[in-house]
Motif scaffolding. Structure first.
Motif, short mmCIF file in Angstrom:
data_model
loop_
_atom_site.label_atom_id
_atom_site.label_comp_id
_atom_site.label_asym_id
_atom_site.label_seq_id
_atom_site.Cartn_x
_atom_site.Cartn_y
_atom_site.Cartn_z
N ASN A 191 2.76 12.24 -22.85
CA ASN A 191 3.83 12.95 -23.54
C ASN A 191 4.86 13.38 -22.78
O ASN A 191 5.30 14.15 -22.85
N SER A 192 5.68 11.89 -22.00
CA SER A 192 6.91 12.74 -21.74
C SER A 192 6.59 13.20 -19.91
O SER A 192 7.88 13.28 -19.89
N LYS A 193 5.32 13.90 -19.66
CA LYS A 193 5.76 14.61 -18.55
C LYS A 193 4.89 13.19 -17.48
O LYS A 193 3.49 12.96 -18.00
N ILE A 194 4.90 13.51 -16.05
CA ILE A 194 3.55 12.85 -15.33
C ILE A 194 2.99 13.95 -15.00
O ILE A 194 2.71 14.62 -14.93
N ILE A 195 1.92 12.88 -15.20
CA ILE A 195 0.33 14.37 -15.28
C ILE A 195 -0.54 13.52 -13.96
O ILE A 195 -1.15 14.28 -13.40
N GLU A 196 0.24 13.07 -13.23
CA GLU A 196 -0.73 12.19 -11.65
C GLU A 196 0.41 11.39 -11.05
O GLU A 196 1.11 10.69 -10.97
N PRO A 235 0.71 -0.81 -0.13
CA PRO A 235 -0.07 -0.10 -0.27
C PRO A 235 1.24 1.35 -0.04
O PRO A 235 0.11 2.41 -0.01
N ASP A 236 2.05 0.97 0.37
CA ASP A 236 3.21 2.03 0.47
C ASP A 236 2.84 2.86 -0.64
O ASP A 236 4.48 3.54 -1.58
N ILE A 237 3.49 2.30 -2.32
CA ILE A 237 4.10 3.02 -3.51
C ILE A 237 3.24 3.62 -3.82
O ILE A 237 2.45 4.53 -3.46
N THR A 238 4.02 4.35 -4.61
CA THR A 238 3.53 5.41 -6.05
C THR A 238 3.58 4.73 -7.54
O THR A 238 4.66 4.48 -7.44
N ILE A 239 2.22 5.48 -7.60
CA ILE A 239 2.61 5.52 -8.96
C ILE A 239 2.65 6.67 -9.69
O ILE A 239 0.63 7.64 -9.27
N ASN A 240 3.56 6.89 -10.46
CA ASN A 240 3.53 7.95 -11.56
C ASN A 240 2.84 7.87 -12.46
O ASN A 240 2.71 7.04 -14.02
N ILE A 241 1.84 8.75 -13.10
CA ILE A 241 1.01 8.37 -14.45
C ILE A 241 2.08 9.14 -15.53
O ILE A 241 2.05 10.63 -15.44
N VAL A 242 2.49 8.70 -16.73
CA VAL A 242 2.84 9.76 -17.79
C VAL A 242 1.67 10.28 -18.84
O VAL A 242 1.67 8.15 -19.42
#
Lengths: 309, 143
Positions: free
Chosen positions: B80-85, B71-78
């Motif tokens: 167009n090469s940018k982290i949007i969330e 539960p402690d992980i982080t999910i970066n949604i990418v």
């Protein structure tokens, strides 16, 4: 379509301590004044859906409803139900709830009453789901302890036999853990010890004192209640293991030498060899009274769920 | 070790060492048509050591599944090469059709059209119990 009723009894935890005390009060009143209750359920129908055979529990419920003036319909094993045609439990219950005012069901699958209560239009009483719950047996046990000991608190209770698969044991521990100053002596062979989750989630969570032992005699002199259980063949996957453990404990006169004069000996029945018949005439043997009490507490429960009190 | 940045997809960060391979299998990453990088035992200021997963495609992910494992992980949604969330997961109170009850005597093993529902009963030890039979959900049965 009728308005969906919300009251069910699936798990003993569905009832508060006050509700249990009220049911015991009503059951005691029924025992004293049977005629007063003999027409309370006139015109009402109880359906008994027994997907797994159980003569005793089924007859106890049928007797309860008939003594209240109601009528009974149902089946006593799944071979005579539409389950054999492939009907789901949810559909069976949905249909039957249109035929009856209250449903009692026993099912070999654990959690089946949860599915039934979701689809039923009328109250559901769980009369046993696999090795999981059997709340009306627990109500029967509580009524008997209350009548025999005059209280449900300040008791040392010995639980003996199959503490692993014995659903009546788990439910009784859960129910009694809500009363003050209860101590359990857990008597079983190592293979049939109380599951760890009951110890952590019920006993330790509620700071209930308990002792685990293999010996039936060691703490006999301390007991107010001795609850014997049968080692159930149907819960074993290995026949040899069952044969090895089935007669591990046999309660006879010699085992009771140090027991209190007012010890209350209980058993959910049917028994096999775990209580010698020589005990039956001992004034401390209360298991047949316990079976009789089952009818009265079930009468009280039917009245409560049908809201006819 | 150098792994190329992704254009569209996920960077699953702060995974406890050893859990990346579990998440890899849980999400069925061996069966998707895109680049996947699983990097284990990476130095981390926050955790000392951590695992990392990069997925080169915005596939559908049931985040509750991952949250049960870690539960402690982080999910970066990418995109167009940018982290949007940046998504911080929380251990869910209730799981629906994320796991399968392992109890052969449970009604879910025979009744058709029944959701597999589990409730969180012990947050500290991440213990879930079946809604029907109350059996404990085993991690190997999360599917």
């Amino acid at each position: 379509m009728r308005e969906k009723k919300k009251k069910n009894l699936i798990d003993i935890k569905d009832l508060s301590v006050k509700e249990i005390d009220d049911l015991i009060k009503v059951a005691n009143d029924i025992i004293e004044h049977k005629e007063k209750y003999s027409h309370k359920c006139d015109g009402k129908i109880l359906a008994t859906l027994f997907f797994e055979p159980s003569t005793r529990t089924r007859l106890s419920f049928e007797s309860a409803m008939l003594r209240l003036g109601g009528k009974v319909l149902g089946f006593s094993d799944s071979a005579s139900s539409s389950t054999t045609k492939g009907e789901t439990l949810a559909d069976t219950v949905c249909v039957v709830s249109g035929y009856a005012d209250i449903i009692v069901m026993r099912h070999p699958k654990e959690g089946a009453p949860v599915v039934a209560s979701k689809r039923s239009l009328v109250p559901i009483i769980n009369a046993g789901d696999g090795g999981h719950n059997h709340p009306t047996q627990t109500l029967t046990d509580l009524l008997t302890i209350s009548r025999e000991k005059g209280r449900l608190d300040n008791l040392t209770i010995g639980l003996c036999g199959d503490l692993k698969f014995g659903r009546t044991i788990h439910s009784l521990i859960t129910a009694m853990s809500r009363y003050k100053n209860i101590k359990f002596i857990l008597i079983s062979p190592d293979e049939l010890k109380l599951p760890e989750y009951v110890i952590t989630e019920v006993l330790e969570k509620n700071h209930i004192e308990y002792i685990e032992t293999n010996s039936m005699e060691e703490y006999m002199n301390e007991l107010d209640v001795l609850y014997m259980t049968r080692v159930q063949k149907e819960r074993f996957l290995n026949e040899a293991e069952y044969v090895r453990l089935k007669d591990y404990y046999i309660l006879d006169k010699s085992k009771l030498e140090t027991a209190k004069e007012d010890l209350c000996i209980l058993h959910p029945l049917p028994r096999v060899n775990e209580i010698s018949t020589e005990i039956d005439d001992d004034k401390r043997a209360k298991y047949f009274e316990q079976a009789y009490n089952g009818v009265y507490i079930r009468m009280a429960l039917i009245l409560k769920l049908l809201e006819v009190l | 070790m150098v792994v190329e940045a992704i254009k569209n997809g996920y960077v699953i960060d702060h995974i406890t060492v050893g859990n990346a391979i579990k998440i890899y299998h849980l999400l069925g990453l061996d069966n998707i048509d895109c680049e996947v990088a699983l990097i284990s035992y990476v130095k981390s200021k926050k955790m000392g050591r951590k695992d990392l997963l990069k997925i080169g495609k915005l596939i559908d992910i049931v985040f509750d599944k991952i949250a049960v494992i870690d539960p402690d992980i982080t999910i970066n949604i990418v995109k167009n090469s940018k982290i949007i969330e940046k998504k911080q997961l929380e251990i869910p109170e209730k799981l629906i059709n994320v796991g399968i009850c392992n109890n052969p005597r449970c009604i879910t093993s025979s009744e058709r059209n029944l959701d597999q529902i589990f409730h969180l009963v012990d947050r500290k030890n991440k213990i879930y119990r079946c809604h029907y039979c109350e059996a404990i959900l085993e991690n190997s049965k999360i599917a």
